[in-house]
Design a protein around this motif. Sequence first.
Motif, PDB file in Angstrom:
ATOM      1  N   MET A 629       0.819  -1.116   0.010  1.00 45.67           N
ATOM      2  CA  MET A 629       0.079  -0.149  -0.148  1.00 45.67           C
ATOM      3  C   MET A 629       0.866   1.207   0.038  1.00 45.67           C
ATOM      4  SD  MET A 629      -2.854   1.430   2.477  1.00 45.67           S
ATOM      5  CE  MET A 629      -1.570   2.160   3.847  1.00 45.67           C
ATOM      6  N   ASP A 630       0.708   2.078  -1.033  1.00 45.49           N
ATOM      7  CA  ASP A 630       1.339   3.372  -1.099  1.00 45.49           C
ATOM      8  C   ASP A 630       0.740   4.144  -2.066  1.00 45.49           C
ATOM      9  OD1 ASP A 630       3.321   5.395  -1.365  1.00 45.49           O
ATOM     10  OD2 ASP A 630       5.072   4.080  -1.514  1.00 45.49           O
ATOM     11  N   ASP A 631       0.509   5.432  -1.477  1.00 45.48           N
ATOM     12  CA  ASP A 631      -0.459   6.211  -2.185  1.00 45.48           C
ATOM     13  C   ASP A 631       0.300   6.987  -3.399  1.00 45.48           C
ATOM     14  OD1 ASP A 631      -0.825   9.288  -0.148  1.00 45.48           O
ATOM     15  OD2 ASP A 631       1.157   8.115  -0.794  1.00 45.48           O
ATOM     16  N   ASN A 632       1.767   6.784  -3.366  1.00 43.65           N
ATOM     17  CA  ASN A 632       2.562   7.457  -4.425  1.00 43.65           C
ATOM     18  C   ASN A 632       2.649   6.526  -5.570  1.00 43.65           C
ATOM     19  OD1 ASN A 632       5.319   8.178  -5.810  1.00 43.65           O
ATOM     20  ND2 ASN A 632       5.421   9.817  -4.147  1.00 43.65           N
ATOM     21  N   VAL A 670       2.004  -7.496   4.728  1.00 43.21           N
ATOM     22  CA  VAL A 670       1.338  -6.436   4.229  1.00 43.21           C
ATOM     23  C   VAL A 670       2.530  -5.311   4.271  1.00 43.21           C
ATOM     24  CG1 VAL A 670      -0.290  -4.856   4.240  1.00 43.21           C
ATOM     25  CG2 VAL A 670      -1.024  -6.903   4.569  1.00 43.21           C
ATOM     26  N   PHE A 671       2.851  -4.383   3.067  1.00 50.82           N
ATOM     27  CA  PHE A 671       3.807  -3.713   3.181  1.00 50.82           C
ATOM     28  C   PHE A 671       2.996  -2.170   3.193  1.00 50.82           C
ATOM     29  CE2 PHE A 671       7.762  -5.847   3.311  1.00 50.82           C
ATOM     30  CZ  PHE A 671       7.518  -7.006   2.363  1.00 50.82           C
ATOM     31  N   LEU A 672       2.991  -1.414   4.375  1.00 47.71           N
ATOM     32  CA  LEU A 672       2.381  -0.369   4.594  1.00 47.71           C
ATOM     33  C   LEU A 672       3.602   0.978   4.257  1.00 47.71           C
ATOM     34  CD1 LEU A 672      -0.187  -0.698   7.158  1.00 47.71           C
ATOM     35  CD2 LEU A 672      -0.412  -1.245   4.828  1.00 47.71           C
ATOM     36  N   ASP A 673       3.250   1.892   3.223  1.00 43.92           N
ATOM     37  CA  ASP A 673       3.919   3.082   3.435  1.00 43.92           C
ATOM     38  C   ASP A 673       3.464   4.201   4.605  1.00 43.92           C
ATOM     39  OD1 ASP A 673       4.629   5.842   2.844  1.00 43.92           O
ATOM     40  OD2 ASP A 673       5.663   5.175   1.109  1.00 43.92           O
ATOM     41  N   VAL A 674       4.289   4.294   5.624  1.00 44.72           N
ATOM     42  CA  VAL A 674       3.592   5.161   6.675  1.00 44.72           C
ATOM     43  C   VAL A 674       3.844   6.808   6.583  1.00 44.72           C
ATOM     44  CG1 VAL A 674       3.663   3.377   8.507  1.00 44.72           C
ATOM     45  CG2 VAL A 674       5.708   4.759   8.125  1.00 44.72           C
ATOM     46  N   SER A 675       4.585   6.972   5.319  1.00 42.12           N
ATOM     47  CA  SER A 675       4.921   8.427   5.111  1.00 42.12           C
ATOM     48  C   SER A 675       3.837   9.176   4.329  1.00 42.12           C
ATOM     49  CB  SER A 675       6.136   8.780   4.571  1.00 42.12           C
ATOM     50  OG  SER A 675       6.453   7.824   3.344  1.00 42.12           O
ATOM     51  N   MET A 676       2.740   8.646   4.179  1.00 40.89           N
ATOM     52  CA  MET A 676       1.539   9.203   3.734  1.00 40.89           C
ATOM     53  C   MET A 676       0.769  10.190   4.352  1.00 40.89           C
ATOM     54  SD  MET A 676      -0.065   5.886   1.579  1.00 40.89           S
ATOM     55  CE  MET A 676      -0.558   4.851   3.232  1.00 40.89           C
ATOM     56  N   ALA A 677       0.520  11.238   3.708  1.00 42.84           N
ATOM     57  CA  ALA A 677      -0.009  12.351   4.395  1.00 42.84           C
ATOM     58  C   ALA A 677      -1.620  11.878   4.483  1.00 42.84           C
ATOM     59  CB  ALA A 677       0.110  13.463   3.641  1.00 42.84           C
ATOM     60  N   ALA A 678      -2.123  11.580   3.262  1.00 46.49           N
ATOM     61  CA  ALA A 678      -3.672  11.293   3.390  1.00 46.49           C
ATOM     62  C   ALA A 678      -4.101  10.258   4.122  1.00 46.49           C
ATOM     63  CB  ALA A 678      -3.928  11.281   1.831  1.00 46.49           C
ATOM     64  N   VAL A 679      -3.136   9.198   4.177  1.00 44.05           N
ATOM     65  CA  VAL A 679      -3.904   7.805   4.819  1.00 44.05           C
ATOM     66  C   VAL A 679      -2.989   7.583   6.186  1.00 44.05           C
ATOM     67  CG1 VAL A 679      -4.327   5.249   4.420  1.00 44.05           C
ATOM     68  CG2 VAL A 679      -4.154   6.773   2.646  1.00 44.05           C
ATOM     69  N   ASP A 680      -4.072   7.112   7.101  1.00 42.13           N
ATOM     70  CA  ASP A 680      -3.446   6.864   8.300  1.00 42.13           C
ATOM     71  C   ASP A 680      -2.877   5.367   8.334  1.00 42.13           C
ATOM     72  OD1 ASP A 680      -4.517   7.217  11.778  1.00 42.13           O
ATOM     73  OD2 ASP A 680      -2.488   6.629  11.038  1.00 42.13           O
ATOM     74  N   SER A 681      -1.660   5.091   8.012  1.00 46.71           N
ATOM     75  CA  SER A 681      -1.414   3.906   8.025  1.00 46.71           C
ATOM     76  C   SER A 681      -1.439   2.985   9.379  1.00 46.71           C
ATOM     77  CB  SER A 681       0.032   3.598   7.668  1.00 46.71           C
ATOM     78  OG  SER A 681       0.627   4.725   6.623  1.00 46.71           O
ATOM     79  N   PHE A 682      -1.319   3.632  10.401  1.00 50.93           N
ATOM     80  CA  PHE A 682      -1.446   2.970  11.538  1.00 50.93           C
ATOM     81  C   PHE A 682      -3.005   2.541  11.720  1.00 50.93           C
ATOM     82  CE2 PHE A 682       2.568   4.088  12.869  1.00 50.93           C
ATOM     83  CZ  PHE A 682       2.818   5.400  12.545  1.00 50.93           C
ATOM     84  N   GLU A 683      -3.915   3.491  11.358  1.00 52.98           N
ATOM     85  CA  GLU A 683      -5.111   3.133  11.445  1.00 52.98           C
ATOM     86  C   GLU A 683      -5.530   1.674  10.579  1.00 52.98           C
ATOM     87  OE1 GLU A 683      -8.265   5.682   9.939  1.00 52.98           O
ATOM     88  OE2 GLU A 683      -9.464   4.117   9.893  1.00 52.98           O
ATOM     89  N   VAL A 702       4.591  -4.890   7.698  1.00 50.06           N
ATOM     90  CA  VAL A 702       5.560  -4.013   7.775  1.00 50.06           C
ATOM     91  C   VAL A 702       5.477  -2.475   7.379  1.00 50.06           C
ATOM     92  CG1 VAL A 702       8.047  -4.084   6.808  1.00 50.06           C
ATOM     93  CG2 VAL A 702       6.681  -6.153   7.413  1.00 50.06           C
ATOM     94  N   ALA A 703       5.964  -2.047   7.953  1.00 46.43           N
ATOM     95  CA  ALA A 703       5.919  -0.270   7.706  1.00 46.43           C
ATOM     96  C   ALA A 703       7.295  -0.017   6.757  1.00 46.43           C
ATOM     97  CB  ALA A 703       6.001   0.516   8.902  1.00 46.43           C
ATOM     98  N   LEU A 704       6.920   0.811   5.760  1.00 49.24           N
ATOM     99  CA  LEU A 704       8.002   1.319   4.985  1.00 49.24           C
ATOM    100  C   LEU A 704       8.022   2.842   5.420  1.00 49.24           C
ATOM    101  CD1 LEU A 704       6.940  -0.188   1.623  1.00 49.24           C
ATOM    102  CD2 LEU A 704       9.101  -0.808   3.059  1.00 49.24           C
ATOM    103  N   THR A 705       9.043   3.308   5.643  1.00 49.78           N
ATOM    104  CA  THR A 705       9.164   4.821   6.141  1.00 49.78           C
ATOM    105  C   THR A 705      10.511   5.340   5.784  1.00 49.78           C
ATOM    106  OG1 THR A 705       9.247   6.584   7.977  1.00 49.78           O
ATOM    107  CG2 THR A 705       9.691   4.087   8.660  1.00 49.78           C
ATOM    108  N   GLY A 706      10.748   6.829   5.142  1.00 48.29           N
ATOM    109  CA  GLY A 706      11.641   7.345   4.874  1.00 48.29           C
ATOM    110  C   GLY A 706      12.367   8.233   6.159  1.00 48.29           C
TER     111      GLY A 706
END
Lengths: 751, 177
Positions: A629-632, A670-683, A702-706
Amino acid sequence: MEYCNCFESPWPADELLMKYQYISDFFIALAYFSIPLEIIYFVKKSAVFPYRWVLVQFGAFIVLCGATHLINLWTFTMHTRTVAVVMTTAKVLTAVVSCATALMLVHIIPDLLSVKTRELFLKNKAAELDREMGLIRTQEETGRHVRMLTHEIRSTLDRHTILKTTLVELGRTLGLEECALWMPTRTGLELNLSYTLRHQNPVGLSVPIQLPVINQVFNTSRAVKISPSSPVARLRPAGQYMPGEVVAVRVPLLHLSNFQIHDWPELSTKRYALMVLMLPSNSARLWHVHELELVEVVADQSHADMVKQIAKVAVALSHAAILEESMRARDLLMEQNVALDLARREAETAVRARNDFLAVMNHEMRTPIHATIALSSLLQETELSPEQRLMVETILKSSNLLATLINDVLDLSRLEDGSLQLEIETFNLHSLFREVLYLIKPIAAVKKLYVMLNLSPDLIEHAVGDEKRLMQVLLNVVGNAIKFTKEGGISVSAFVAKPDSLRDPRAPDFLPTHSDNHFYLRVEVKDTGSGINPQEIPKLFMKFLQSQPLATKNSGGSGLGLAICKRFVNLMEGHIWIESEGLGRGSTVIFIVKLGIPARLNESKLPFLHKGPGNQVKLIFSGLKVVVMDDNSVGRTVTKGLLVHLGCDVLAVSSGDECVRAVSYEHKAVFLDVSMAAVDSFEVAVRIREKFSKRSDGPFIVALTGNTDRMIKENCRKVGMDGVILKPVSVDKMRSVLSDFLEHGYLVESQ
Amino acid sequence: MEIGGEYLEILGSSILMTDYLEYSNALFREGLLDGQFIQLQMLRDDSNPDFVVEVVTLFFEDSQRILNELSKTLDEQNVDFKKIDANVHQLKGSSSSIGAQRVRNACIAFRSFCDAQDVESYGFCFFVLFPDQMCLRCLQQVKQEYLLVKNKLEALLRLEQQIVAAGGVVPTLNDVS
């Protein structure tokens, strides 16, 4: 005279005698009759008379006696037989009664006498009671006066006021003409007249304390009558009048001048003041005992009272002082807290602002400098006249220097406020040394210096630590060595430090700890250069100090290098120092840093990746279903590509809802990008977890973060994610993450 | 003796490959690209030969869109800095995914200005330009970097195409980051 019944008595013979007898008998009878009348009258008047019967008897006796004498009157002349009979009857009766009375009186008279004594006794008693009453009354009066006085005294605390009030009130109560107070001087050798009734502040008079009269007064607590002509009583010019009696009494003094709130005044004091009281002159008044008593009590009371009052006030004051102090301290603390908080917030803001600024200026400053360096280098490649070449070289040198300076400053400022954190990773220790030497070899060659590297055989190849900073330290130290060496060379040795060699007497607070997964690397850089004066050595590590201004004019350097090295070494829980035998004898820089031992050998970053192993691994992960999951779009494509390359079956989604909907039992990760502004990956993670009843049914999240922020890791752990990977993700990293999950079921190292 | 066509081909492709290597090394040296790009290149394999081209094209499209959006937002009367921040964040994400290092850095700098709408938090008075003007400047910088990397990437990809066309194999680069 012979009694016969023939009655003759001619009046004329003893007429005179007879007449007198006749008259006497008459008066006797009269008296006799009147006495009982009087007695009856008076007895009737008095209420209490216990002996009525006695009176009656007595009355009867007297009446009969009177009757007898009365009847006797008739016997002087010729009288009839009746008279004689009456006379005889009367006499007989009288005899009877008088005998009875006489008998009765024997009983009664002692009683009467005792009544008398009792009466006397009672009278005495009454007199005594009167006296006592008088005494009590005077005492009461004294007490009243004392109370009045002490009330006046109590209304103030000031010593002077107390004593003055005492005098005034005493003067008023006792109607004194003059009342004076003599106070001892500081030296205690004299008494000064400090107050009189008539004059508020009398001036000048003083007497020595050792006068006999004064000693006499001071030696007793009683009021002492003194002569009006004694020096303490001579307060007014001697007048024509007869001076009244003078009394003096001692007034115990507390050392009020030394009285402090924390010292308890000594109650046994030997300092006295002298109070002199004078009755009005020309009056006949004398000092009464109760007046003297009053004076004594007052003089003593004032002292006792003073003590009590002072004690009370002292306690109250000290309480008040403590309370005030504590309140002040509390207020101060609150103020300080507020100030500290403000300062902290300001400091944080300042640091944040500074860091932001640095981040921007970093790039802003580096860009033009790099441009300058790049262009100057290019310019050097072109055809230039010697002067031009020289100019370009200078430009290049200056730009390099500036670049170094900027780096140093940026690093140091981050080091100083503690915001610098080591970037720990596994690296190749051997190749680090080789690289450093590779960099400086050209410069050494130009200066015709040799460079030797000696890596101890027990030095492991890979270590865990901050490679960049370690290289910086090494470069700095080695660079310095080269700089200050004109001939000969430098030798770099590296080995694992033995525990005993770690304790450096120069650094008593450097206490290395030992553990299984750490070791201490010891590096010695020895040069044959100009050496350092041992006294200058401590200054070397201080920033901005140039220790050899003459020799190193051209060597440049901002002076920050060694300071930064020291900071980095300290950050690595190590220690750095210089040994030199003196000028011209070369120097050795030694530093020890703590490095980790990598747990797994395949943690190392391989510089070159062959495609070969990839194909094998592809088989392991073949068909592994994962969700990304990544909105970019670019990021999503890249991550998907990465996972596809590793052989996974990837479903890429761009929104949280889509992700939650799509995740099923089939998906292993599941790979979640957590640096997204619009989506709360934690939720999203929480919702995914909720979707499966048992955690083991659900996929690895797994969280992907920069962002390397520690908070992110914490938050990820809190919502139940299994790991965090730092973007950008390399193929190796992704591979190791997936194998970790498949092998161990958890992420070994999330970096 | 004539040199055979194959040799020419090999020569040609090797020249191309050398050019390619030099070119890409230069890009890395200048900081235009970083290790992430190499990772992308590693993902190119037989099953997915156009992976890099795909991603790069996607990047260009996405970035263009974002840059247009940013220009529009900054032109408005009341600039919505939150929107700008979100867009720049997106661009930062994509550029870091592809390895366009300088674009990413420019985005980071840009974002820090968006954060600092409260000028006091900077406390520096020599920012003579106002925040929105600073943002414009940042946008210009980002655009500049983007255009630069776009040109270079396009050139690089063209070289790759030429190599492939010449029958060579695109060399995989060292991770020199």
